[in-house]
Design a protein around this motif. Structure first.
Motif, short mmCIF file in Angstrom:
data_model
loop_
_atom_site.label_atom_id
_atom_site.label_comp_id
_atom_site.label_asym_id
_atom_site.label_seq_id
_atom_site.Cartn_x
_atom_site.Cartn_y
_atom_site.Cartn_z
N GLU A 43 -4.49 4.84 2.83
CA GLU A 43 -4.04 4.38 1.87
C GLU A 43 -4.38 3.42 0.28
O GLU A 43 -5.70 2.28 1.35
CB GLU A 43 -2.98 2.81 2.67
CG GLU A 43 -2.24 3.70 4.05
CD GLU A 43 -1.22 2.88 4.94
OE1 GLU A 43 0.00 3.05 5.18
OE2 GLU A 43 -1.82 0.99 5.02
N SER A 44 -4.19 3.20 -0.62
CA SER A 44 -4.56 2.77 -1.82
C SER A 44 -2.96 1.74 -2.24
O SER A 44 -1.93 2.70 -2.29
CB SER A 44 -5.74 3.36 -2.14
OG SER A 44 -4.37 4.68 -3.28
N VAL A 45 -3.43 1.08 -3.12
CA VAL A 45 -2.82 0.95 -4.49
C VAL A 45 -3.53 0.01 -5.46
O VAL A 45 -4.85 -0.09 -5.18
CB VAL A 45 -1.37 0.11 -3.64
CG1 VAL A 45 -2.35 -1.46 -3.83
CG2 VAL A 45 -0.46 -0.08 -5.06
N LEU B 239 1.08 -0.96 0.25
CA LEU B 239 -0.48 0.46 0.10
C LEU B 239 0.99 0.90 -0.45
O LEU B 239 1.98 1.27 0.16
CB LEU B 239 -1.20 -0.14 1.08
CG LEU B 239 -2.17 -0.92 0.86
CD1 LEU B 239 -2.91 -1.18 3.08
CD2 LEU B 239 -3.21 -0.60 0.53
N GLN B 240 0.18 2.33 -0.35
CA GLN B 240 0.74 3.51 -0.28
C GLN B 240 0.06 4.82 0.07
O GLN B 240 -1.61 4.26 0.34
CB GLN B 240 0.90 4.28 -2.28
CG GLN B 240 2.72 3.22 -2.54
CD GLN B 240 2.16 3.16 -3.97
OE1 GLN B 240 1.72 4.42 -4.58
NE2 GLN B 240 3.03 1.99 -4.96
N GLU B 241 0.79 5.79 1.16
CA GLU B 241 -0.33 6.37 1.32
C GLU B 241 -1.19 7.43 0.01
O GLU B 241 -1.19 7.39 -0.89
CB GLU B 241 0.82 7.58 1.67
CG GLU B 241 -0.26 8.43 2.57
CD GLU B 241 1.16 9.70 3.23
OE1 GLU B 241 1.97 11.06 2.18
OE2 GLU B 241 1.01 10.17 4.13
N ALA B 242 -2.10 7.23 0.75
CA ALA B 242 -3.38 8.52 -0.02
C ALA B 242 -3.95 9.15 0.76
O ALA B 242 -4.80 9.02 1.52
CB ALA B 242 -4.68 7.18 -0.32
N GLY B 243 -3.38 10.46 0.41
CA GLY B 243 -4.04 11.71 1.11
C GLY B 243 -3.52 12.09 2.18
O GLY B 243 -2.71 10.92 3.06
#
Ligand code: MOS
Length: 738
Positions: A332-334, A151-155
Motif C-alpha cells: 500500500e502507498s500514498v 493508504l491506497q492499494e499499490a499492486g
C-alpha cells in the motif's frame, strides 16, 4: 599467424574514458560553457513565501541597473502554447508551469527572470526585485501530515494477510528517510537561442536530449525537428537530468523575448530546490516467518512527499514484489502533497527507499530466528522466476553475488551476537543486504561513419552522464568490427544524431549497446558489398565472418583476399560510408523477466563516546550481465556505494516548518559522503552475459550499486552495537540516543 588466428580480444582492458582528455583539459564543453555570439544572462528571482499569490512586483530599482535588458514575469512573458489549459500543462511534462500565473506553490519558486548583458549585472538587478504577496497558510511538515492521508492499494494483493498473521516469528517496524538532493557537480544550465522564429537551439544539461526536444516541441507547439538539443558533456545527473526544469524553459522564453541567446545557470543554492530530490518517506513493514525461516508473508506500506502542483509517485513498494518469493504480500502507498517542489527519480528511485526497509526488517528477523542473514535470504529469494509475473528470469545470479561478497569480506568472522567485536572505544560490526532492479531497455539508434583514413565515428543522441557510455560504445564497436580503438571516435549527446532514449533507469548501455552491434554489422556488410566488386568471394559474406582492421577488410574464407580501404574508396569513388541501425526490445520480453542484482557487505565501526560511524570496508558484487568495460563498471558501483554511504549516514534536506524554507542550500549545510567518509569500494562482477536481453548481454548497473547499500550499513551498525536504527540518515546523535 593470420588475421583470424589472433587470440580473442577481450573487452575488459582497463583503459580510460574516451572523453577523459577532453574533460581534464577543458576542451570538452559543458552546456554553460559554449561561446555563443551576442549572449546575455538570465538570473532567477524566487518567491520569498511558500504559498499564496503575487500581488505586485517591484521592478523599478532593478530596471535602473546598467545592462539590464528585460525582466520576465507572469504578466509579460511570451505565450507558451503548452500552458493553454490544465490538460495541456499536464501533457507538457514540465511539472511547474513557470511564470504562468501569480500562484505560489513553494518557497524558492521562480517568479521572475532578470536578463542583462553580464552575469554580474543580472545577479545584482535580480537582488533588487521585490514582490508583495497575499501569503496563504502552507505545509512542509511530512511527519505531521502523513498520518492524516490514508493508504491506497499499490499492486495486486497476493494471498491474504490472515494466512500468516499467526506466524511464529513476526517483525513489525517503521522506517523513515529524510529528503535527499542529487546535486551533481555540474549545475543545471541552459543556453537558449532562437535561430529562426520557430527554430530553437538549446545547449542544455540533461540526461536525454530527445526528451528535452519532445518537451519543448509540446511547449512551443513546433515540430521536434525544429529543436536542436546539445548535451555533449554532462557532469553527473543521478536522475536530476531526466526532466526539463523551469530554468530551461525560462532561458527559452527570455531568448524569445529579448531576441538574443540567453544563458540561465542555476546557482548551487538553487540546485537544492529547483531540480527535484529523493522524497522524504515513511514506511511500515510487517514480515512473518515460520520456524524454518521461510517467509510466510509481508505487508509493506509507504508514503512520500510530492508537490502541490504535481503528483509524483516513485513506487516505493515495487521492490517488495521483486526480490523474495512472497506467497502472501500486500503493498500500500500514498503520496503526500506539501509546499515543496516536485521530487523526481534519484539513483535507485523507489527501490532504494523500499529496499532499506525490507532489508532492515529481514535483518531484524534473522536475529529473532537466530539464523545467519545470508542463509535466511537464500532460503527466500525468488531465484528462478519473477515472483510478480511468474516468468522465468532470463539470467539471475544474486546467489553468486552473495557468495562472492561473503567470501571477500570474510563473513565467517562476523559474530552472531551484537557488540562482540571492539577496538578501543570503537565497536565493530558486519552487515549485508541485497538489492535488485528490473533491467529495462529502450529503442535506440546508432550510426557509424567510416572516413577515408579508415577511422570510424560511432554516433548516438544518447548522453553520457559520466557513466562511460561513450567508452562502452567504443569497446563494443571494436569488438564488433576489429577496428583498433584508437581509430574509433565517439560522438554523442546531440539531438541531430541517431535517436536514443534518455540515460536513466540503468537502461543506457542495455539500449545503445545493441544498436552499436547492429550498426557494426551493417558497416561490415556494406564494405563487403564494395569488396565483392573487386573479389567475387565477398558476395555472400556474412557480417560475422568479416573482420575489419585499421587498413582494410578481410573475409574468413580461403580464396578471399584482404582488400584495403584505399582500394574500396578508389574503386567506388567514395568519400565516406555511413550506416545507421536501431535495436529494440522484442519478443524476449514475453518469454522472460530481466533483472540486475547486487549484494552489499560492509564492516563498520561505531564510536561509543561520539556516536560516529565509519565504514571500514564496503564490498559490492553485482550481476549486470556482461561487463563491457571493467573500469567504467567499477566506477558505477563505487560512485553508487559512496552515494549509499551518504544516504545511510549524512544526507538530509530539512524544511523549516515555520518558514517553509529548505535548510540545506550548500555543501557546508548538506553533507554528502566524500573520500574521507568512504573506504575504497571493493567492486566485483559476476560478468555472465544475458543471452536474451540484447545483442551485447549487458543488463545495467547504475541503480543496483546503491539499492542495498544503506541497509547493509544500518545492519552492520546493529551488529556492532545492538542498536537498531530505522531513521536515515544515521547521524551520531541518533546512535548515542538509541
Ligand atoms: Mo537515474 S534515477 O536512472 O538517472
Amino acid at each position: 599467424m593470420s588475421f583470424f588466428d589472433e587470440e580473442q580480444v577481450t573487452l575488459n582492458t582497463p583503459e580510460g574514458r574516451v572523453e577523459a582528455v577532453a574533460k581534464v583539459t577543458g576542451r570538452g564543453k559543458y552546456s554553460a560553457e559554449y561561446t555563443v555570439p551576442n549572449l546575455c544572462y538570465g538570473v532567477l528571482v524566487t518567491s520569498a513565501v511558500p504559498a499564496g499569490t503575487i500581488k505586485s512586483l517591484n521592478l523599478d530599482q532593478a530596471k535602473q541597473v546598467a545592462g539590464v535588458i528585460d525582466i520576465l514575469h507572469h504578466q509579460n512573458k511570451p505565450v507558451v502554447p503548452g500552458f493553454a489549459d490544465e490538460a495541456k500543462i499536464r501533457e507538457s511534462r514540465m511539472g511547474l508551469p513557470v511564470l504562468h500565473t501569480d500562484k505560489i506553490y513553494f518557497k524558492g519558486q521562480p517568479i521572475a527572470l532578470v536578463v542583462a548583458g553580464t552575469l554580474e549585472e543580472a545577479t545584482y538587478a535580480a537582488s533588487l526585485v521585490t514582490a508583495e504577496y497575499a501569503a496563504e497558510s502552507f505545509n512542509v511538515d511530512f511527519v505531521k501530515t502523513h498520518p492524516t492521508i490514508p493508504l491506497q492499494e499499490a499492486g495486486k494483493e497476493r494471498g491474504t494477510l490472515d494466512a500468516w498473521s499467526a506466524s511464529q516469528h513476526i517483525v513489525e517496524a517503521e522506517y523513515t528517510i529524510k529528503e535527499e538532493v542529487h546535486n551533481p557537480m555540474e549545475m543545471h544550465a541552459t543556453i537558449a537561442e532562437w535561430v529562426a522564429d520557430d527554430k530553437l537551439k538549446l545547449y542544455d544539461k540533461t540526461q536525454g536530449v530527445n526528451n528535452v526536444q519532445r518537451v519543448f516541441a509540446g511547449l512551443f507547439g513546433i515540430p521536434k525537428e525544429s529543436i536542436e538539443v546539445i548535451s555533449e558533456f554532462v557532469g553527473g545527473g543521478f536522475g536530476s537530468g531526466l526532466r526539463v526544469w523551469s530554468s530551461a524553459l525560462l532561458a527559452a522564453l527570455a531568448a524569445r523575448q529579448v531576441k538574443r541567446p540567453v544563458k540561465v545557470m542555476l546557482t548551487r543554492p538553487q540546485m537544492f530546490s529547483l531540480v527535484g530530490y529523493r522524497p522524504e518517506s515513511w514506511q511500515k513493514i510487517k514480515l512473518g516467518a515460520d520456524s524454518s525461516g521461510k517467509f510466510t508473508g509481508m505487508l509493506h506500506q509507504a508514503k512520500h512527499t510530492t508537490s502541490m502542483y504535481e503528483n509524483f509517485n516513485e513506487n516505493i513498494t515495487r521492490i517488495a514484489r521483486l526480490v523474495y518469493d512472497f506467497r502472501n504480500l500486500k503493498t500500500e502507498s500514498v503520496i503526500v502533497p506539501l509546499n515543496l517542489g516536485t521530487p523526481t527519480w534519484m539513483r535507485g528511485p523507489g527501490d532504494c527507499t523500499g529496499d532499506f526497509a525490507i532489508e532492515s526488517a529481514i535483518d531484524e528477523l534473522s536475529y529473532k530466528l537466530n539464523e545467519d542473514p545470508v542463509a535466511l535470504r537464500l532460503k527466500n529469494i525468488a531465484l528462478k522466476n519473477d515472483p510478480e509475473s511468474g516468468k522465468p528470469w532470463s539470467t539471475h545470479f544474486i546467489d553468486e553475488c552473495m557468495a562472492k561478497g561473503a567470501a571477500t569480506i570474510n563473513w565467517k568472522n562476523r559474530k552472531a551476537t551484537p557488540g562482540q567485536l571492539t577496538d578501543g572505544d570503537w565497536k565493530i560490526g558486519y552487515g549485508m543486504a541485497v538489492g535488485m532492479w528490473t533491467s529495462g531497455r529502450g529503442t535506440a539508434s546508432a550510426g557509424i561513419r567510416m572516413n577515408k583514413d579508415g577511422t570510424i565515428t560511432v554516433q548516438t543522441a544518447m548522453t553520457d552522464i559520466g557513466t562511460g557510455t561513450g567508452t562502452a560504445m567504443q569497446n563494443i564497436a571494436y569488438e564488433s568490427t576489429g577496428i583498433p580503438k584508437d581509430k574509433i571516435n565517439v560522438e554523442l549527446g546531440n539531438s541531430n544524431l541517431p535517436a536514443a532514449p534518455s540515460q536513466g533507469g540503468s537502461t543506457g548501455l542495455a539500449s545503445i549497446g545493441g544498436a552499436v552491434v547492429e550498426a557494426a554489422k551493417m558497416l561490415k556488410q556494406k564494405l563487403a558489398g564494395y569488396a565483392a566488386l573487386q573479389n567475387a568471394n565477398y558476395k555472400d559474406a556474412q557480417a560475422n565472418d568479416i573482420l575489419l582492421s585499421a587498413t582494410g577488410i578481410a573475409y574468413k574464407q580461403a580464396n578471399a583476399q584482404f582488400i584495403s580501404y584505399a582500394d574500396v574508396w578508389k574503386n567506388n569513388k567514395l568519400d565516406a560510408i555511413e550506416v545507421e541501425a536501431s535495436s529494440a526490445p522484442g519478443e524476449e520480453r514475453q518469454k522472460f523477466a530481466f533483472c540486475s542484482s547486487a549484494a552489499h557487505y560492509c564492516i563498520v565501526r561505531v564510536h561509543t563516546k561520539t556516536g560516529k560511524v565509519k565504514v571500514d570496508r564496503m564490498v559490492c558484487v553485482a550481476d549486470g550481465g556482461k561487463i563491457v568495460n571493467d573500469k567504467a563498471a567499477a566506477n558505477q558501483l563505487s560512485g553508487a556505494a559512496v552515494g549509499g554511504i551518504g544516504m545511510a549516514l549524512m544526507e538530509e534536506q530539512a524544511a523549516d516548518k515555520n518558514l517553509g524554507s529548505l535548510v540545506g542550500n550548500d555543501f557546508a549545510g548538506y553533507h554528502v559522503a566524500v573520500n574521507a567518509d568512504a573506504p575504497i569500494i571493493e567492486a566485483y562482477f559476476i560478468n555472465k552475459p544475458d543471452p536474451n536481453i540484447n545483442p551485447v548481454g549487458s543488463k545495467g548497473l547504475g541503480e543496483v550499486g546503491i539499492i542495498g547499500c544503506a541497509a547493509a550499513i544500518s545492519n552492520a551498525i546493529y551488529n556492532a552495537t545492538g542498536k537498531r536504527l530505522r531513521d536515515l540518515p544515521i547521524t551520531p546523535d541518533k546512535v548515542l540516543l538509541a
